[in-house]
Scaffold this active site. Sequence first.
Site, PDB file in Angstrom:
ATOM      1  N   GLY A  29      21.859 -10.599  31.102  1.00 48.35           N
ATOM      2  CA  GLY A  29      20.798 -11.495  30.402  1.00 48.35           C
ATOM      3  C   GLY A  29      21.483 -11.928  29.248  1.00 48.35           C
TER       4      GLY A  29
ATOM      5  CG  ASP B  97      19.653 -12.623  41.170  1.00 49.77           C
ATOM      6  OD1 ASP B  97      18.987 -11.647  40.623  1.00 49.77           O
ATOM      7  OD2 ASP B  97      18.951 -13.378  41.786  1.00 49.77           O
ATOM      8  CB  VAL B  98      20.715  -7.934  37.789  1.00 51.42           C
ATOM      9  CG1 VAL B  98      21.592  -8.356  36.373  1.00 51.42           C
ATOM     10  CG2 VAL B  98      19.205  -8.315  37.059  1.00 51.42           C
TER      11      VAL B  98
ATOM     12  CG  ASN C 296      18.711  -8.209  27.475  1.00 48.74           C
ATOM     13  OD1 ASN C 296      17.973  -8.088  26.510  1.00 48.74           O
ATOM     14  ND2 ASN C 296      19.017  -9.393  27.778  1.00 48.74           N
TER      15      ASN C 296
ATOM     16  CE1 TYR D 142       8.772  -7.502  30.641  1.00 45.44           C
ATOM     17  CE2 TYR D 142       7.141  -6.451  29.440  1.00 45.44           C
ATOM     18  CZ  TYR D 142       8.534  -7.024  29.667  1.00 45.44           C
ATOM     19  OH  TYR D 142       9.242  -6.829  28.418  1.00 45.44           O
TER      20      TYR D 142
ATOM     21  CE  LYS E 206      11.269  -4.876  30.602  1.00 48.51           C
ATOM     22  NZ  LYS E 206      12.612  -5.189  30.413  1.00 48.51           N
TER      23      LYS E 206
HETATM   24  N1  LIG Z   1      10.960 -11.050  23.403  1.00 50.93           N
HETATM   25  C1  LIG Z   1       9.908  -9.918  23.575  1.00 50.93           C
HETATM   26  O1  LIG Z   1       9.039 -10.023  22.979  1.00 50.93           O
HETATM   27  C2  LIG Z   1      10.527  -8.950  24.310  1.00 50.93           C
HETATM   28  C3  LIG Z   1       9.702  -7.602  24.143  1.00 50.93           C
HETATM   29  C4  LIG Z   1       9.953  -6.466  24.782  1.00 50.93           C
HETATM   30  C5  LIG Z   1      10.878  -6.390  25.897  1.00 50.93           C
HETATM   31  N2  LIG Z   1      11.817  -7.360  26.070  1.00 50.93           N
HETATM   32  C6  LIG Z   1      12.818  -7.296  27.036  1.00 50.93           C
HETATM   33  O2  LIG Z   1      13.831  -7.726  26.388  1.00 50.93           O
HETATM   34  C7  LIG Z   1      14.889  -8.530  27.550  1.00 50.93           C
HETATM   35  C8  LIG Z   1      15.327  -9.945  26.885  1.00 50.93           C
HETATM   36  O3  LIG Z   1      14.210 -10.692  26.712  1.00 50.93           O
HETATM   37  P1  LIG Z   1      14.342 -12.380  26.065  1.00 50.93           P
HETATM   38  O4  LIG Z   1      12.744 -12.325  25.210  1.00 50.93           O
HETATM   39  O5  LIG Z   1      15.495 -12.072  25.329  1.00 50.93           O
HETATM   40  O6  LIG Z   1      14.210 -13.154  27.266  1.00 50.93           O
HETATM   41  P2  LIG Z   1      14.873 -14.625  27.404  1.00 50.93           P
HETATM   42  O7  LIG Z   1      14.081 -14.938  28.629  1.00 50.93           O
HETATM   43  O8  LIG Z   1      14.792 -15.202  26.378  1.00 50.93           O
HETATM   44  O9  LIG Z   1      16.413 -14.220  28.075  1.00 50.93           O
HETATM   45  C9  LIG Z   1      16.481 -13.437  29.484  1.00 50.93           C
HETATM   46  C10 LIG Z   1      17.745 -13.665  29.874  1.00 50.93           C
HETATM   47  O10 LIG Z   1      17.919 -13.102  31.145  1.00 50.93           O
HETATM   48  C11 LIG Z   1      18.107 -13.995  32.153  1.00 50.93           C
HETATM   49  N3  LIG Z   1      18.042 -13.383  33.440  1.00 50.93           N
HETATM   50  C12 LIG Z   1      16.500 -13.739  34.286  1.00 50.93           C
HETATM   51  N4  LIG Z   1      16.733 -13.161  35.259  1.00 50.93           N
HETATM   52  C13 LIG Z   1      17.898 -12.747  35.518  1.00 50.93           C
HETATM   53  C14 LIG Z   1      18.527 -12.100  36.792  1.00 50.93           C
HETATM   54  N5  LIG Z   1      17.894 -11.879  38.078  1.00 50.93           N
HETATM   55  N6  LIG Z   1      19.797 -11.908  36.722  1.00 50.93           N
HETATM   56  C15 LIG Z   1      20.704 -12.180  35.502  1.00 50.93           C
HETATM   57  N7  LIG Z   1      20.132 -12.487  34.337  1.00 50.93           N
HETATM   58  C16 LIG Z   1      18.626 -12.976  34.377  1.00 50.93           C
HETATM   59  C17 LIG Z   1      17.943 -15.378  31.800  1.00 50.93           C
HETATM   60  O11 LIG Z   1      18.473 -16.379  32.555  1.00 50.93           O
HETATM   61  C18 LIG Z   1      17.931 -15.279  30.332  1.00 50.93           C
HETATM   62  O12 LIG Z   1      19.227 -15.729  29.777  1.00 50.93           O
HETATM   63  C19 LIG Z   1      13.935  -8.401  28.845  1.00 50.93           C
HETATM   64  O13 LIG Z   1      14.362  -7.267  29.527  1.00 50.93           O
HETATM   65  C20 LIG Z   1      12.397  -8.182  28.118  1.00 50.93           C
HETATM   66  O14 LIG Z   1      11.664  -7.780  29.173  1.00 50.93           O
HETATM   67  C21 LIG Z   1      11.380  -8.714  25.535  1.00 50.93           C
END
Ligand SMILES: NC(=O)c1ccc[n+]([C@@H]2O[C@H](COP(=O)([O-])OP(=O)(O)OC[C@H]3O[C@@H](n4cnc5c(N)ncnc54)[C@H](O)[C@@H]3O)[C@@H](O)[C@H]2O)c1
Length: 250
Positions: free
Chosen positions: A13, A62-63, A89, A155, A159
């Site tokens: 990601g 795609d993970v 991530n 979700y 998690k």
């Molecule tokens: N932003 C928040 O508030 C927050 C809070 C807690 C946890 N998280 C976790 O942090 C991580 C990143 O969040 P973010 O806000 O940066 O998300 P984001 O949506 O901005 O970025 C996520 C990235 O993951 C990629 N992705 C999605 N599906 C994929 C797949 N199947 N294979 C490979 N890549 C894939 C997307 O293309 C994107 O580039 C996630 O796991 C999210 O659950 C985020």
Amino acid sequence: MSELKNKTAIVTGAGQGIGREIALSLAKNGANVVLIDISDKIFDVLKEIENLGVQGLAVKCDVSKAEDVEKAVKEAITKFGRIDILVNNAGIYPFKPILQMTEEDWDRVLDINLKGTFFMTKAVLPKMIEQRGGKTINIASIAGSMVGYPNLAHYSASKAGVVGFTKAVALEVAQYGINVNAISPGPIQTPGTEAIGLTKELYEQTVRSIPLGRIGLPEDVANLVVFLASDKSSFITGQNIVIDGGSTIL
Ligand SMILES: NC(=O)c1ccc[n+]([C@@H]2O[C@H](COP(=O)([O-])OP(=O)(O)OC[C@H]3O[C@@H](n4cnc5c(N)ncnc54)[C@H](O)[C@@H]3O)[C@@H](O)[C@H]2O)c1
């Protein structure tokens, strides 16, 4: 800053948001970084990484697809010969009330957030075991690991699953000197949260619920990842480290 010099890291990601920042921070600390994402944005991140003077590799993957993951990890090993750090991530957080949630909605979130973490870990561990060391860092969330979030049942389940997975794997691989930890961020401002409509109003409401008085930034998470990826964290394993400005201690 060369704390991670000659180390190879894989970040999933990595195209935007927290993953992109993690990739850049690892690179700034000297690591070569393999960028994995379904988005072409990893090719821009690759350029940014190379400009920092380290090597990178961008692999569209795609993970949630085992075959994709195995191919990507093979490519990484062919290029760098080793893998020292894995950051799981990649994740999605589509809001849906439980009564409207379909089996497809459920499967998609669990497949990417939890099964993707399993596939990546399983593909990388043999190399870390052979090397007798490595750091695996799983990005969970306070949603699921600490508190409930409405409209995110799938979700939250994924998690909470990531945290359970982290503890179990940490026990299995401790004998090889491999550390496995989870990070649970609170709200972090990213393109992903902007896309789901974190409006100014919602943003201000969220900030009021954070004792430290601000929303989290991708750098907050990336700094913790760099620490967990370094030798300084060698006695920490199986932990879920919360990074949320104090919102879950209220
Ligand atoms: N932003 C928040 O508030 C927050 C809070 C807690 C946890 N998280 C976790 O942090 C991580 C990143 O969040 P973010 O806000 O940066 O998300 P984001 O949506 O901005 O970025 C996520 C990235 O993951 C990629 N992705 C999605 N599906 C994929 C797949 N199947 N294979 C490979 N890549 C894939 C997307 O293309 C994107 O580039 C996630 O796991 C999210 O659950 C985020």
